[in-house]
Each structure stands twice: as structure tokens, then as C-alpha cells.
Design a protein around this motif. Structure first.
Motif, PDB file in Angstrom:
ATOM      1  N   ILE A   1      54.124   8.315  29.077  1.00 48.63           N
ATOM      2  CA  ILE A   1      54.458   9.156  30.186  1.00 48.63           C
ATOM      3  C   ILE A   1      56.101   8.886  30.355  1.00 48.63           C
ATOM      4  O   ILE A   1      56.814   9.804  30.424  1.00 48.63           O
ATOM      5  CB  ILE A   1      53.854   8.814  31.375  1.00 48.63           C
ATOM      6  CG1 ILE A   1      52.147   9.304  31.448  1.00 48.63           C
ATOM      7  CG2 ILE A   1      54.630   9.233  32.815  1.00 48.63           C
ATOM      8  CD1 ILE A   1      51.553   8.766  32.293  1.00 48.63           C
TER       9      ILE A   1
ATOM     10  N   LYS B   1      49.437   5.555  38.842  1.00 44.48           N
ATOM     11  CA  LYS B   1      50.253   6.689  38.246  1.00 44.48           C
ATOM     12  C   LYS B   1      50.085   7.803  39.103  1.00 44.48           C
ATOM     13  O   LYS B   1      49.231   8.349  39.947  1.00 44.48           O
ATOM     14  CB  LYS B   1      49.178   7.241  37.120  1.00 44.48           C
ATOM     15  CG  LYS B   1      50.308   7.612  35.786  1.00 44.48           C
ATOM     16  CD  LYS B   1      49.489   7.764  34.528  1.00 44.48           C
ATOM     17  CE  LYS B   1      48.371   8.788  34.921  1.00 44.48           C
ATOM     18  NZ  LYS B   1      47.321   8.811  33.919  1.00 44.48           N
ATOM     19  N   ARG B   2      51.461   8.348  39.265  1.00 43.07           N
ATOM     20  CA  ARG B   2      51.527   9.590  40.197  1.00 43.07           C
ATOM     21  C   ARG B   2      52.487  10.502  39.490  1.00 43.07           C
ATOM     22  O   ARG B   2      53.171  10.522  38.557  1.00 43.07           O
ATOM     23  CB  ARG B   2      52.161   9.251  41.221  1.00 43.07           C
ATOM     24  CG  ARG B   2      51.567   8.234  42.421  1.00 43.07           C
ATOM     25  CD  ARG B   2      52.401   7.794  43.556  1.00 43.07           C
ATOM     26  NE  ARG B   2      52.367   6.525  43.739  1.00 43.07           N
ATOM     27  CZ  ARG B   2      53.300   5.652  43.967  1.00 43.07           C
ATOM     28  NH1 ARG B   2      54.466   5.975  43.761  1.00 43.07           N
ATOM     29  NH2 ARG B   2      53.150   4.379  44.194  1.00 43.07           N
ATOM     30  N   THR B   3      52.152  11.748  40.123  1.00 51.03           N
ATOM     31  CA  THR B   3      53.142  12.822  39.377  1.00 51.03           C
ATOM     32  C   THR B   3      54.567  12.503  39.973  1.00 51.03           C
ATOM     33  O   THR B   3      54.837  11.999  41.034  1.00 51.03           O
ATOM     34  CB  THR B   3      52.808  14.351  39.881  1.00 51.03           C
ATOM     35  OG1 THR B   3      52.780  14.348  41.220  1.00 51.03           O
ATOM     36  CG2 THR B   3      51.190  14.483  39.499  1.00 51.03           C
TER      37      THR B   3
ATOM     38  N   GLU C   1      55.664  11.038  43.643  1.00 51.97           N
ATOM     39  CA  GLU C   1      56.563   9.827  43.376  1.00 51.97           C
ATOM     40  C   GLU C   1      57.900  10.113  44.442  1.00 51.97           C
ATOM     41  O   GLU C   1      58.191   9.242  45.125  1.00 51.97           O
ATOM     42  CB  GLU C   1      56.989   9.509  41.996  1.00 51.97           C
ATOM     43  CG  GLU C   1      57.789   8.369  42.035  1.00 51.97           C
ATOM     44  CD  GLU C   1      57.340   7.073  42.054  1.00 51.97           C
ATOM     45  OE1 GLU C   1      56.073   6.995  42.281  1.00 51.97           O
ATOM     46  OE2 GLU C   1      58.162   6.371  42.307  1.00 51.97           O
TER      47      GLU C   1
ATOM     48  N   GLN D   1      58.216   3.966  40.353  1.00 49.63           N
ATOM     49  CA  GLN D   1      57.348   4.156  39.007  1.00 49.63           C
ATOM     50  C   GLN D   1      58.506   4.552  37.923  1.00 49.63           C
ATOM     51  O   GLN D   1      58.200   4.198  36.594  1.00 49.63           O
ATOM     52  CB  GLN D   1      56.523   5.422  39.183  1.00 49.63           C
ATOM     53  CG  GLN D   1      55.366   5.272  38.337  1.00 49.63           C
ATOM     54  CD  GLN D   1      54.119   6.028  38.640  1.00 49.63           C
ATOM     55  OE1 GLN D   1      54.512   7.075  39.496  1.00 49.63           O
ATOM     56  NE2 GLN D   1      52.940   5.710  38.094  1.00 49.63           N
ATOM     57  N   TYR D   2      59.472   5.198  38.020  1.00 48.34           N
ATOM     58  CA  TYR D   2      60.593   5.514  37.187  1.00 48.34           C
ATOM     59  C   TYR D   2      61.725   4.607  36.831  1.00 48.34           C
ATOM     60  O   TYR D   2      62.724   5.317  36.381  1.00 48.34           O
ATOM     61  CB  TYR D   2      61.029   7.236  37.293  1.00 48.34           C
ATOM     62  CG  TYR D   2      59.679   8.014  37.543  1.00 48.34           C
ATOM     63  CD1 TYR D   2      59.083   8.386  36.368  1.00 48.34           C
ATOM     64  CD2 TYR D   2      59.426   8.663  38.700  1.00 48.34           C
ATOM     65  CE1 TYR D   2      58.044   9.335  36.592  1.00 48.34           C
ATOM     66  CE2 TYR D   2      58.448   9.307  38.958  1.00 48.34           C
ATOM     67  CZ  TYR D   2      57.539   9.725  37.788  1.00 48.34           C
ATOM     68  OH  TYR D   2      56.455  10.510  37.804  1.00 48.34           O
TER      69      TYR D   2
END
Lengths: 532, 307, 297
Positions: free
Chosen positions: A7, B4-6, B10, C107-108
Motif C-alpha cells: 500500500i 488500515k484505512r483509506t 485517514e 499511517q502515511y
């Protein structure tokens, strides 16, 4: 974890993509708008040319007020704002234009010069010279051709500059710069300590042999003085000068070990690897071994002149009359009992060459938005006494006074906000309006002597096109620095071997191809100019 | 561990974090990413009259001057060698001095020496080259005057290439020690005292405490410095080499790096294409190296990896 | 047991003092040479080279630098302005970025770290960047152009990220979140307080970069009263280099304006001076135990 990695990469990819897109979108703009300056320039002259066509009597359309961007090398003088204000008062009234004088400073000037011309930034007037690569820039289209602009925008200037000078600056048949008309010489001459020469009864340096005797005499009698002043630029400051006096070179600097003699301008030979070079290098090695100049000369960063004025060294192989005069004045200011002598090479060579018209000039870059007005302004700068003297000498009374026809600075260079030619106004000097300092008489006297034996500069008009051997050129530059510089500095013990190694490397780097191409171009040049 | 997220989700959950990051993103877009289109210059023939994307595409022609010189391998190796020496020796010394300094007890001494070690950072290489010449010049340099007074043969340092391999590394470290030391010093300050107290109770002496607590705690900092240094391993320190070596061709075999070569090659001609191609070569080299090393680090310990 | 430990500690300390002292001397020596040379008469430098004590004492170097004192003062002013504004703004952005990038629940964070790091690897070169600054952002002759490009570097952001990660335990952030603090409040109230050594370090580096910068002035500033100090000085030194490189054939002659060796050295001193005083100020934050207490209190 693995999934996350995937991802991540896909996100990464998308971010990259977006940024690339953004980049492209912007570069699209970029492309179109950096195309626009040339579009505009090609449009605007015609547009504005069509305007005066309606009112052809005036010749110049000044209906729209414009600001001109003027670029000169070096540093701005302190009083520039006052000068600029004065100039703008006149220019606004007479040309409906104001000018912004910009200076590149000497820090990375060459890099900034390139940026100014290649970034599409609006620049209306910029200095050109042989040493700023005028010829290559003009050839590659960095400047606007002036042939059609001149009669429309600056007829007086066109008249003022002699026709043969216009001819001389042409590149591929077009005029790209307005040459300076002041005649000067930058040929070299021996600079030596006259008082020491007299004291030890040494010969006056006239050629390499007598210069060597002089150096030898200094070494023997004054063990604490370094006979010859030299620095790490052994090609420009040593080898090229050495060849000028010893090998009758046509001018220069000649690249890639090319040799051309002034006496036989049609003949191109390879100086590198020749017997002539070997002899020269033997002399230089002898000088090195006898200690006439420092062993670590390749790391010396002093100017050539500083060691002379401070008494550390006793001679410069070659310097031009102007700089000799400056050195002498500076030396006398702290050591009035010393004397500095000068022998122009012309006395031995039998001739001197006044600077080529390309040597000083102003061009209009492609990116100029107002080429006509720029040229009209430049005409004022050169031909109008008020503009000219203001930008060359500053404000009369405040920066300078005129006494007996001589220029006299108010205060000294450390307190004056606009010293003589404070804007580096070499290019727009007008002989009719020029004022000289009393100390300049020495230079004038030398110039007068050189005038008597003047011959034309055959070299500077040549435009080298190196686009076909660019990589080889870079490689040869490296070879020269790495293998020839130590020879130029007299550091290689076995000269034959040294030359052989250097030549091997040079041949590997493509010397033959480059020299042959240069030869062809030179032949075409001499044929077209009728040089034999 | 977050699930997990889109991206959209997010952004909504962490909107404040995104907003806080926004200036940084904008900055790098404007200052770095958009001008990156210039990479394309490397493949075109520069033309004053035409824009970048209308210029003639010439493929790899601009790269020719790099490999045609026949010394690209040598330059690459020199550049690599010097930079590796800078990285390894520089970091080791910075860590050692930072640790030693952090243990000093006399306060004024600690503060004063720290400040003094920072001074060389302010001396530009232009000035340094003048000093160096004064020390090593053959006829009347410091060193030879000293040797002569001791009746020892004078040495000609400027004609001795191998000496410069050492000298250049030495001067680099001399100039940058204070700077990189501070990074480690700050990191040491951040280590909690509890670790040391616990170790003391377990009977560890000061050497053991340093080796088993301080040094491992500095690893993440070292990794960051390492990865940044590796990324630009083909670039940099131009001034150091250019000022100290300059025109002295005698020394080039041992001291010429890619940057100095490119500078000399392009000094006389302005070829944007060639300059870009050299830059691209340096970038690609660093890129491959960093991605590889980062991959290895990630395998060993994910927390230390840069990305 | 205890005695043995003290023996080791003693040994360690004697090593520490010796090494640090030697390193300090090595760093100080050339600096003293520069100071000495700045007070030496120029002719004497050209003839006799450098000495620890000036052979012929003279103030001419400084006199030349200060011949137009308003220029120097002005340049000082510009440098101080850009340094202060740039460092503060830069610190704000960098700490925020560093904080976000080390949040494990962001997350990123790796993708963005790479986004930032990538710019150190690839660049478009000088020309497109120059065009961006002058043509699109129109920043020629502005204070913005002296500040903007230096605001952030990938190195400092990642460094900050690491400092914060080691200084702020995850549990503190977690518990603050449970207490209902939003992300910005956590940053503002907790993270900033806890990472002072890191902030001091990064701030120092930013300030140094602004202080030492001459390149931006060189490229983008035409107005002399907007020159930064380092450029003003650097340019004078460059003028000498330029003249050394110009052959007689160019006819370039700058007359009596050529700056001298002693001037060069005087300039090096003048440029160093004030920033040296900044460092002791930063040092205050390199003291252990300071940080935890600040938050607990």
C-alpha cells in the motif's frame, strides 16, 4: 506488514505521480511562458515597429512608459542610487523610460551571466566582451540582432560607431553588440623593479633571454626577494604570456595547444608536443629550478601585483599598460624610493594590437521586452555628454572635479561613493567626453608609443563553434590541468617524458579531432576575412 | 497499531496532523518537486530561443563528456572513497567526542571547549586554503621553517599526492566535528537517566555503561546521518577540494572528485544539458545506494529505517 | 566493587579531559592565526606569511571593511532579520512536521518521509529553480527570497522527527489523547516542552545556515542595501579571486579598490563574531534531566 508495504508503495507512486503531474502542468506553463519571451520579442518589435511606421518621422515609439533592466558586471558603486535618479529624470523626460542599473557582483559572475541569459528573465541591456564569451552566446542566439533596430531606434549611435567596427563585431553576418569606440591596448609588457635593475647593473628586459638575466641578477643579489611574481593560473598568467613574447602568437588565449603565429596567420599547428613547446618548457623548468618563482606556484592565490607593491617579488612576466600603471601608483604610495619599469612587448615584437571591437560592448538579450527603447537609451548613454559623464564619473563637485582638463577625484577611493568609472563603464566610454586622471598620463604615453606600431587584432573576430566536440573539449581541459599545468610550472623533471605522457592523454581525449575541427574553422575564418 | 484505512478516511481522522504537515508539503512541492522538471535538460540541446520542452532531444549525448574523459571510474571511486572516509571517521569521532564531552564534570571547561570546537565551522575554505598554504609552502611555510631549524630536509607537501588524501579528510573533520558532535550531544542529553541508574546498581562501570547504553542509544541518530550522507555520496564538499587543491594538477590523481571535474569542464562553456546530466548521474548513484541500504536497515530494524 | 568503579571513572575522565583538550587546541590554533593576521599589516602578510603574533601590527584590514560602515551595519541588519525570522518560522514548520512524522498512528508517515527525503536525491538543477523563484514567484530583490528557500531541509526534519521520537514516549501522547487533548494541543503543550534539546539543536543549525548564507543574496539580490553580511564580505573576497584569474588580456582593472589579505581575515572575524555568542545560549538546553522536569512541573 507486507501488505502495508504494498500500500505504501502504491501511495508513494501516486504521490510521485501527482507531483510529476503537477510538475508537468507547471512545466507546461513553464514551456509556454518561457517560449513567450521570444514570441513577445519577435512580436513586440514588429508591433512597435508597425507603430512608428505610422509615425515614421519620429522613428521611435515612446508612447508607453517602460522600465529598462540594465545589467553590468561587478559591484555597484555606493552612490549609484543618486546617479540612477539623475539619469531617470532625464530619461523619463526624453525617452519616457526609466532604467534600473543592476550589477552581478564579481561573485560567480559567469554563472549569473549565464542564468540571466538562459532563464528568460527580462534583461534589456547587458555587457559583452570576448572574455564573457560574446561570440558563443551570440552564435547560439542569446542576443537580438541589432541590424534593423539600429537605424530605427539609435541612428546617432549607428553613425557614431565607425562602419568597420560594426563589421568587426558581426557574428554570422549580424550585429549583436554595440562596440566601444575608445582605443586602448591590453598587450603585455615586462614589469620590473627599475631601481634594483640600476643598482645591480642588470639588462633591461626586452625578451625572454634578457628577462632571464634580470631575474638571475635579482636572485643573486637579493636572496630575500622572489624574482618573479606568479600565481596558480600558470596558463593565463604565465604560459600564454610567455608564448606572446617568445613564440609570436596571434593573440589568444589559444585553446587545446593550438599554435598560430601572427606572422603566418593562415598556418595552424599543434604547439603541444612541438619542439617550440619543449624549448619553452626547458626555460621555464630552469627558472623553477633556480628558484625564480615558488615551487608550489600551483597553489599560490595572490594577485600578480600584490607581491610587487609589497616588495616581495621583483618582476611580472607580462602585464598590460593600465595595470602596470596601477601597480606603480600603489607601490609608490608606500615606497616612494622604489621605481617600477615597463617594456611593452611591442618593442621586441615590432607591433601592438589595439583591442578588438568585441572587447567591450553592450547587447540586447532575447528576453528583452523593450529592445528599441533599450537601444535608444544606450545611444544616450554613449552620445549624450550628460548621461555619459554622469555614469562614468559620477556627480561633478560631489564625486569629482575637473582641473586643467584632468579628472580629479574628491577624497580618495575609500571615501568616494563613485570612483572614476565606478560602474565599470568600459563599454560606453566616449573618447570625446573622457576625462583622465593625471596619473593616467603614463598610460597614455605608452599608448602613443604603441599607436605608432599598431596592427589589427586578427584573432578576436574568430568564433569557435565547439558544439561538435563538446565532450572532447571537456576532456582536454582536464588533461591540460592535470598533465600540462605541472609542466607549465616547471615541476616535471623529465620534460620529454612529461610531454609524452601529456600528449598520450590528450590524444586519448580526442585532441586530433578537436584540433582538426578548429583548423577547418580557422581556415574558413581567415578565408572569409581575407587574412593571409 | 493503527488499522488500515483509506487515504480519505485517514485524512478525516488525522486532519489536524495533515494540516500541520501541509506547510512542509507545499514547501517541497514548490521548492523541489516543480523545478525537478529540469532533469529533462539532461537530455536536450540547450537553446536560448526555445523553451525546455521544445528543445531538441539528444538522448544521452550530454552524458558523453563524463565517460569520454576516460576517468569517470577514477572520479567515481575517488568521490566514493573520500565520502566514505568522511562518513565513517567523521561519525566515529563525533560520537567519541560527544560521549567524552557529556561526561565532563567541570562546567566552564565543558562549555568553553564545546564552543571552541565549533569555531572551525565558521572558517570558510577560502580562508583555510590560505592558512594551509602558509603552513605547507615549500620555501617558507611553517612546517619547513621548523624542519630546517631542526636540520631536517624540508618536505614538499604540495607535490606529494598521498599526503593530501590524509590532509583533506583531516580538514573536513576539523571543520565539521563541532557540528556533527552537537547532534550526538543532543541525543545523549535525551537518554533517560533511569537506564544509567539501573546499570550502576547492576555493577556496570563507566566504560560498560557507555558501551552498552549510550552507544546503542545513538544508533538511530547515526542511521539518519548515514542515510543522508549516502544519498549525496557522489556530491558535495566541492569547496574543500577546489580551494585546497585548485589548479595543482600534480595532485589530481589522488584528489580529483566528480564535482571538481564537472566544474572545470563546464567553467568555460555554459551547457545546462551537461551540467544536468552530471547531476543526474550523481543523483542516480545516491538513489540506488540509499534505497539498498535503507532496505537492509528495514530488514534489521524497521524503526531505524528512513522510509 | 565501589572502589573499582571509581578507578574506572577516574581513568575515563582523564581520557576525556586529555582528548577534549587536544581537540580544542587543534580547533583554536588556526582561528588564532586568522585573528592575528587580521591585525597584521598587509605587506607583512604577503611577505612573511602568518604568525601567531602580528609581525607588523595594523588595523588597516578592519579599516577597509568599515570604510562604508553603513554598508556593514545594514548587512548585519538584513542578516539578523532573515536569521531570526527564518529560524523561528522554520522551527515552527519543522517541529510540526517532525511531530506528525513520528506519530505511529499517522499511517502515511513513511510515504511522507520519503516524499521529503527524495528531494535530497534528485534536483532539477539551478536553472529551473532560478526560473521558479524569479519568474513565477517573482521574488527578485525581496526579503522573502532570502528566507523562503532555507526554511526547511529534509535533514533537519528527519533529525527533528528522531529527536521527538526519543524524547516523547508514546505513552504520554496516548494518555494525553485519552484526556481529550487534540493533536495540535499535544504538540503545543507536551511535545515542544519535551524536545528542547532537539529544538535547540535544529534551531542552531537553521540559524547557522541563515547566518552563513551568501548564495541567495548572490543570485537574487541586486539592491546593495539588501545584501546579507556573508555575501557582502564574501563578495569582497571573491573580487580578489576574480582579479587573480583575469589575464592581462581582458583589460579588467579595478584600480585601488583591491582588498587585501588582512581585509580577508578581518572579514572572517567580523562574520563569525555574533553567532559565536549564540552557541552558549543553546548550550543551556544540553543538560540532562531538564526536560522531564519541565513537563512534570
Amino acid at each position: 506488514m507486507k501488505k502495508k508495504g504494498k500500500i505504501l508503495t502504491s501511495i508513494l507512486a501516486s504521490i510521485m505521480f501527482v507531483s510529476v503531474l503537477a510538475g508537468c502542468a507547471n512545466s507546461g506553463n513553464n514551456a509556454s511562458s518561457s517560449a513567450s519571451p521570444s514570441d513577445e520579442t519577435s512580436k513586440s518589435p514588429s508591433a512597435s515597429a508597425s507603430a512608428p511606421a505610422e509615425s515614421s518621422s519620429t522613428g521611435l515609439d515612446t508612447s508607453k512608459k517602460v522600465e529598462l533592466q540594465f545589467y553590468m558586471l561587478g559591484d555597484a558603486p555606493k552612490d549609484l542610487p543618486a546617479i540612477q535618479a539623475e539619469i531617470n529624470k532625464m530619461a523619463e523626460a526624453e525617452l519616457n523610460a526609466t532604467v534600473q542599473f543592476n550589477f552581478t557582483s564579481w561573485t560567480d559572475w559567469d554563472q549569473k551571466y549565464k542564468l540571466l541569459l538562459s532563464s528568460g528573465q527580462p534583461v534589456d541591456l547587458i555587457f559583452t566582451a570576448d572574455w564573457t564569451q560574446y561570440q558563443s552566446y551570440a552564435k547560439s542566439g542569446a542576443f537580438l540582432p541589432l541590424d534593423e533596430l539600429l537605424p530605427a531606434a539609435a541612428p546617432k549611435l549607428q553613425q557614431f560607431v565607425p562602419q568597420d567596427m560594426w563589421e568587426a563585431v558581426k557574428i554570422d553576418g549580424k550585429i549583436y553588440t554595440v562596440p566601444a569606440t575608445y582605443k586602448e591596448y591590453v598587450n603585455n609588457g615586462f614589469v620590473y623593479r627599475e631601481d634594483l635593475r640600476e643598482k645591480y647593473n642588470l639588462p633591461v628586459p626586452k625578451d625572454i633571454a634578457s628577462f632571464e638575466q634580470y631575474l638571475d641578477g635579482i636572485k643573486k643579489n637579493e636572496p630575500n626577494i622572489q624574482p618573479l611574481s606568479l600565481n596558480s593560473d600558470v596558463k593565463t598568467n604565465f604560459m600564454d604570456v610567455f608564448r606572446e613574447i617568445n613564440d609570436d602568437t596571434i593573440g589568444g588565449p589559444l585553446p587545446y595547444g593550438i599554435g598560430i603565429k601572427y606572422g603566418k596567420p593562415a598556418e595552424v599547428y599543434s604547439y603541444w608536443g612541438s619542439d617550440e613547446q619543449k624549448k619553452d618548457l626547458e626555460t621555464i623548468q630552469r627558472w623553477q629550478q633556480k628558484g625564480y618563482f615558488p615551487k608550489n606556484v600551483l597553489n599560490v592565490k595572490d594577485t600578480l601585483q600584490d607581491p610587487i607593491t609589497s616588495g616581495k617579488a621583483a618582476a611580472i612576466l607580462g602585464d598590460n599598460p593600465n595595470r602596470y600603471n596601477d601597480t606603480m601608483i600603489k607601490m609608490l604610495s608606500t615606497h616612494p624610493e622604489w621605481k617600477l619599469g615597463y617594456t611593452p612587448y611591442a618593442e621586441t615584437r615590432g607591433f601592438a594590437t589595439p583591442v578588438h571591437p568585441i572587447h567591450n560592448g553592450f547587447a540586447i538579450p532575447q528576453s528583452s521586452k523593450n529592445p528599441e527603447r533599450a537601444l535608444a537609451f544606450y545611444e544616450k548613454l554613449v552620445t549624450d555628454k550628460r548621461y555619459n559623464q554622469l555614469t562614468e564619473y559620477g556627480i561633478e563637485g560631489k564625486n569629482y572635479t575637473v582641473e586643467d582638463g584632468y579628472y580629479k577625484m574628491v577624497g580618495d577611493s575609500t571615501s568616494n561613493g563613485f570612483p572614476r568609472e565606478g560602474m565599470q563603464g568600459w563599454a560606453w566610454r566616449n573618447p570625446e567626453y573622457m576625462l583622465f586622471d593625471k596619473s593616467y598620463d603614463g598610460v597614455k604615453e605608452i599608448f602613443d608609443r604603441l599607436d605608432a606600431v599598431a596592427k589589427p587584432d586578427l584573432f578576436t573576430g574568430f568564433v569557435e563553434d565547439y558544439s561538435t566536440y563538446q565532450p572532447e573539449r571537456a576532456a582536454l581541459e582536464q588533461v591540460e590541468k592535470q598533465y600540462f599545468y605541472p609542466l607549465y610550472a616547471g615541476l616535471v623533471k623529465n620534460i620529454d617524458e612529461g610531454i609524452k605522457t601529456a600528449m598520450d592523454k590528450a590524444n586519448n581525449a580526442g585532441l586530433e579531432k578537436v584540433q582538426n575541427s578548429y583548423k577547418e574553422q580557422w581556415a574558413a575564418y581567415t578565408a572569409s576575412k581575407g587574412i593571409k | 497499531m493503527a488499522t488500515k484505512r483509506t487515504l480519505l478516511k485517514e485524512i478525516i481522522t488525522n486532519r489536524i496532523l495533515f494540516i500541520m504537515l501541509l506547510p512542509t508539503i507545499a514547501f517541497f512541492l514548490i521548492n523541489s518537486y516543480v523545478p525537478m522538471v529540469g532533469v529533462y535538460y539532461a537530455f536536450t540541446k540547450f537553446d536560448f530561443k526555445r523553451s525546455l520542452f521544445n528543445s531538441e532531444f539528444v538522448g544521452l549525448q550530454n552524458f558523453e563528456f563524463l565517460w569520454k574523459s576516460g576517468i569517470l571510474t577514477k572520479l567515481t571511486l575517488n568521490t566514493l572513497g573520500y565520502n566514505l572516509a568522511f562518513i565513517i571517521i567523521g561519525n566515529v569521532l563525533a560520537i567519541v567526542t560527544a560521549i567524552l564531552l557529556s561526561e565532563l564534570r567541570i562546567k566552564w571547561f565543558k562549555k568553553l571547549t564545546q564552543s571552541i570546537m565549533f569555531l572551525p565551522y565558521f572558517i570558510s575554505f577560502v580562508i583555510l586554503s590560505v592558512i594551509v598554504y602558509n603552513v605547507f609552502s615549500y620555501e617558507n611555510g611553517f612546517l619547513n621553517t621548523l624542519l630546517k631549524s631542526l636540520s631536517i630536509e624540508p618536505v614538499d607537501v604540495y607535490n606529494t599526492p598521498w599526503a593530501w588524501v590524509i590532509l583533506i579528510v583531516l580538514f573536513y573533520i576539523w571543520k565539521n566535528l563541532g557540528y556533527s558532535m552537537i547532534i550526538y550531544l543532543a541525543a545523549i542529553t535525551g537518554i533517560s537517566d533511569e537506564y544509567y541508574e539501573a546499570a550502576k546498581i547492576d555493577g556496570a562501570n563507566i566504560f560498560q555503561r557507555t558501551w552498552y547504553i549510550t552507544v546503542p542509544m545513538l544508533k538511530p541518530t547515526f542511521v539518519v546521518l548515514l542515510l543522508f550522507a549516502l544519498g549525496s555520496i557522489m556530491k558535495g564538499q566541492f569547496d574543500l577540494f577546489y580551494q585546497l587543491i585548485g589548479n595543482n594538477g600534480v595532485l589530481y590523481n589522488a584528489t580529483d572528485i566528480l564535482d571538481t571535474y564537472v566544474y572545470r569542464s563546464l567553467k568555460v562553456t555554459f551547457d545546462i544539458g551537461m551540467a544536468s546530466s552530471a547531476g543526474l548521474y550523481q543523483s542516480l548513484f545516491g538513489f540506488v545506494l540509499v534505497v539498498t541500504v535503507n532496505y537492509i536497515i528495514r530488514k534489521v530494524n524497521e524503526d531505524y529505517a528512513l522510509f | 566493587m565501589k572502589i573499582k568503579d571509581e578507578k574506572y571513572t577516574g581513568l575515563f575522565h582523564s581520557i576525556a579531559y586529555t582528548v577534549i583538550l587536544l581537540a580544542t587546541i587543534a580547533c583554536l590554533f588556526p582561528f588564532i592565526l586568522v585573528i592575528s593576521a587580521s591585525f597584521t599589516q598587509n605587506d607583512s602578510i604577503v611577505k612573511d606569511g602568518f604568525h601567531l603574533i602580528p609581525k607588523v601590527f595594523s588595523l588597516e584590514g578592519y579599516r577597509l571593511v568599515f570604510r562604508f560602515p553603513e554598508h556593514i551595519l545594514n548587512a548585519y541588519g538584513v542578516t539578523v532579520l532573515t536569521t531570526v525570522v527564518g529560524t523561528l518560522l522554520g522551527l515552527l514548520f519543522i517541529t510540526m512536521a517532525g511531530y506528525v512524522l513520528q506519530r505511529k498512528d499517522f499511517q502515511y508517515r513513511n510515504a511522507f518521509s520519503f516524499f521529503i527525503y527524495f528531494t535530497t536525491l534528485f534536483g532539477g538543477g539551478l536553472v529551473p529553480w532560478y526560473i521558479m523563484m524569479t519568474k513565477y514567484l517573482n521574488l527578485m530583490d525581496t526579503y522573502t527570497v532570502l528566507i523562503f528557500p532555507g526554511l526547511m531541509t529534509p535533514f533537519l526534519i528527519i533529525l527533528m522527527k528522531n529527536f521527538i521520537r526519543s524524547a516523547v514516549p508514546d505513552e504520554i501522547i496516548e494518555s494525553a489523547k485519552i484526556d481529550g487533548a487534540n493533536d495540535f494541543k499535544i504538540y503545543y503543550r507536551i511535545v515542544l516542552q519535551l524536545s528542547m534539546p532537539g529544538i535547540a539543536t535544529v534551531g542552531l543549525f537553521l540559524a547557522l545556515a541563515y547566518w552563513n548564507d551568501w548564495f541567495l543574496s548572490s543570485l537574487f539580490i541586486n539592491k546593495q542595501d539588501m545584501y546579507q553580511l556573508q555575501f557582502y564580505l564574501y563578495n569582497v573576497i571573491n573580487t580578489i579571486q576574480f582579479i587573480t584569474q583575469m589575464g592581462a588580456g581582458t583589460g579588467v582593472s579595478l584600480g585601488g579598490d583591491i582588498p587585501t589579505e588582512s581585509t580577508k581575515m578581518a572579514m572572517a572575524i567580523i562574520a563569525t563574531g555574533p553567532i559565536v555568542f549564540l552557541y552558549p545560549f543553546v548550550q543551556r538546553y544540553f543538560v540532562k534531566g531538564l526536560t522531564i522536569g519541565a513537563v512534570k512541573g
